[in-house]
Write a protein that holds these residues in place. Structure first.
Motif, short mmCIF file in Angstrom:
data_model
loop_
_atom_site.label_atom_id
_atom_site.label_comp_id
_atom_site.label_asym_id
_atom_site.label_seq_id
_atom_site.Cartn_x
_atom_site.Cartn_y
_atom_site.Cartn_z
N UNK A 1 0.85 -1.18 0.00
CA UNK A 1 0.00 0.00 0.00
C UNK A 1 0.89 1.24 0.00
N UNK A 2 0.37 2.32 -0.58
CA UNK A 2 1.08 3.60 -0.49
C UNK A 2 0.94 4.15 0.92
N UNK A 3 1.79 5.13 1.26
CA UNK A 3 1.74 5.70 2.60
C UNK A 3 0.54 6.62 2.74
N UNK A 4 0.01 6.66 3.95
CA UNK A 4 -1.26 7.35 4.19
C UNK A 4 -1.18 8.86 4.02
N UNK A 5 -0.02 9.45 4.34
CA UNK A 5 0.09 10.90 4.31
C UNK A 5 0.93 11.37 3.14
#
Length: 453
Positions: A449-453
């Motif tokens: 997954x890509x990072x949340x921020x």
């Protein structure tokens, strides 16, 4: 609203799903077979077809050149002879669904994605779409949209699609800075974007949207400001301002500019800068990463709490039947998900042999449906309700996480539900992860997954 603190960004900038579905694709149980898929499609159509109609996502995977930032499923070629056999497969796949349903279904919407849909000639698109539309009953409020590359979206493309009922076009801009464009191998002069926008409006399109990305190589607060100065000259109806997802293990071309990416501590400030400029231009933030002008139906749906989110992002169409056509496309029929095989040639072979080209899927449990509804409420409305029984479902560890979010001023919650406060919006994906019981059950696994921020 003040920007989030560096401490909170560092704490919560972890890999997280974007929640265009629940469960998210890597967490599907893969317990679906073609026979059960047919049953789920029929069940969904019997339950919701009359009221909701069917929304179609059509994946058109070809591109003439590689954009090195891109994480989409695509094939790079300049050979346009690939068009005819591919659209034949699309039509045959749709025909298989028509036979399954046994009647002309109501059509709520069509979205063309890719790849580059405008890689295909206007004649190819007309042939494919005419077959689909003429074999269906378009609903009065049906919405047809497509993703266009400004460099190859011609007046003929726009006119043919308009004549078929398309009224919304999304142009993939990403950034107007020349150094950034060179790094991500997507060169498109502002003049070309301006022409594509003006021609669309001249023909009669009622919604022209821009896709922009923050966190790209060489971006700074100054280049973001300069990009939005150019955006302000054209004032698109909607803007998607996405976080760049750096996943070089999955997409090796991204390694070519890795050393030029903004630092993690700088990336969020690029979004805050863009959001500040957009607010000054009159745009309103819609959920995660989306902005619209106050008169846009997307903003009205936000106000009336009828906003919906699916694999294509935020939408005003809450259809519970989304059928994906083409390689790698994903279908969501409320009771189950299915994804077609990613390999183009294998997709064509399976469709030609009379089979649905499904490679993986997921059958929804009652717990899945409850969690999906809650996550959808959070993603779309930044608030959700629950009943008392939900306390036992979440478990002590997740309630402790919610208490921490509350202490940090990100949310409020009680026995009836939860509300994400303005300070919590940057961390919406993190908050949704509390309700992702599928992921927690497989916490020993690593997901891309890509990072949340």
């Amino acid at each position: 609203m003040a920007s989030p603190s560096i401490d909170l960004i560092q704490k919560y900038n972890v890999p997280a799903p974007r929640y265009t579905s629940y469960p998210t694709v890597p967490l599907w149980s893969d317990d679906l077979n073609p026979k059960s898929w047919k049953g789920f499609v029929q069940k969904a159509y019997d339950s919701f077809g009359e009221e909701d109609g069917i929304t179609l996502y059509i994946h058109l995977p070809y591109c003439e050149s590689l954009c090195t930032y891109c994480g989409c499923n695509k094939r790079i070629t300049k050979n346009h002879a690939v068009e005819t056999p591919y659209i034949t497969s699309i039509m045959n796949e749709w025909d298989a669904y028509l036979h399954l349903l046994g009647e002309q279904p109501k059509l709520k919407g069509i979205h063309l994605g890719g790849g580059t849909p405008t890689f295909f000639s206007p004649e190819s698109l007309q042939e494919m779409l005419s077959f689909i539309i003429n074999s269906s009953i378009p609903m009065e409020d049906a919405e047809f949209s497509f993703e266009g590359h400004p460099n190859n979206t011609t007046r003929e493309h726009l006119q043919v699609l308009f004549d078929l009922g398309f009224r919304r076009v999304s142009y993939g801009i990403q950034d107007f800075n020349e150094e950034v464009q060179k790094a991500i191998h997507r060169i498109q002069p502002f003049e070309r974007v301006k022409e594509a926008t003006e021609v669309a409006r001249e023909i009669g399109y009622t919604s022209v949207n821009f896709d922009l990305i923050y966190g790209l190589p060489h971006q700074t607060a100054e280049t973001i400001a300069a990009t939005f100065e150019k955006v302000a000259e054209l004032m698109p109806d909607r803007i998607a301002f996405y976080s760049y997802a750096h996943l070089p293990n999955s997409f090796p071309a991204q390694k070519s500019f890795e050393q030029f990416l903004p630092k993690e501590s700088e990336k969020r400030s690029l979004y805050e800068k863009g959001k500040e400029i957009l607010a000054g231009m009159g745009y309103v933030e819609i959920g995660m990463d989306h902005f619209a002008l106050p008169q846009d139906p997307l903003y009205i749906a936000k106000l009336t709490k009828t906003l919906h989110r699916n694999f294509m992002g935020y939408t005003t169409s809450p259809s519970r039947i989304l059928i994906g056509l083409g390689n790698s496309s994903i279908s969501d029929v409320y009771y189950a998900y299915a994804q077609n095989v990613k390999e183009i040639d294998l997709y064509k072979e399976q469709i030609a042999s009379g089979h649905f080209a499904i490679s993986k899927g997921h059958c929804m449990s009652s717990e899945d449906i409850e969690n999906r509804n809650l996550i959808l409420q959070l993603i779309c409305n930044q608030q959700a309700t629950w009943n008392f029984c939900y306390y036992s479902l979440l478990g002590k560890r997740n309630w402790e996480k919610l208490k921490t979010f509350k202490e940090e001023g990100l949310i409020e919650f009680d026995a009836t539900g939860i509300e994400v406060l303005p300070a919590g919006l940057p961390f919406l994906r993190n908050i949704c992860m509390v309700f992702d019981l599928r992921m927690q059950a497989r916490n020993q696994e690593q997901f891309s997954f890509s990072r949340a921020i």
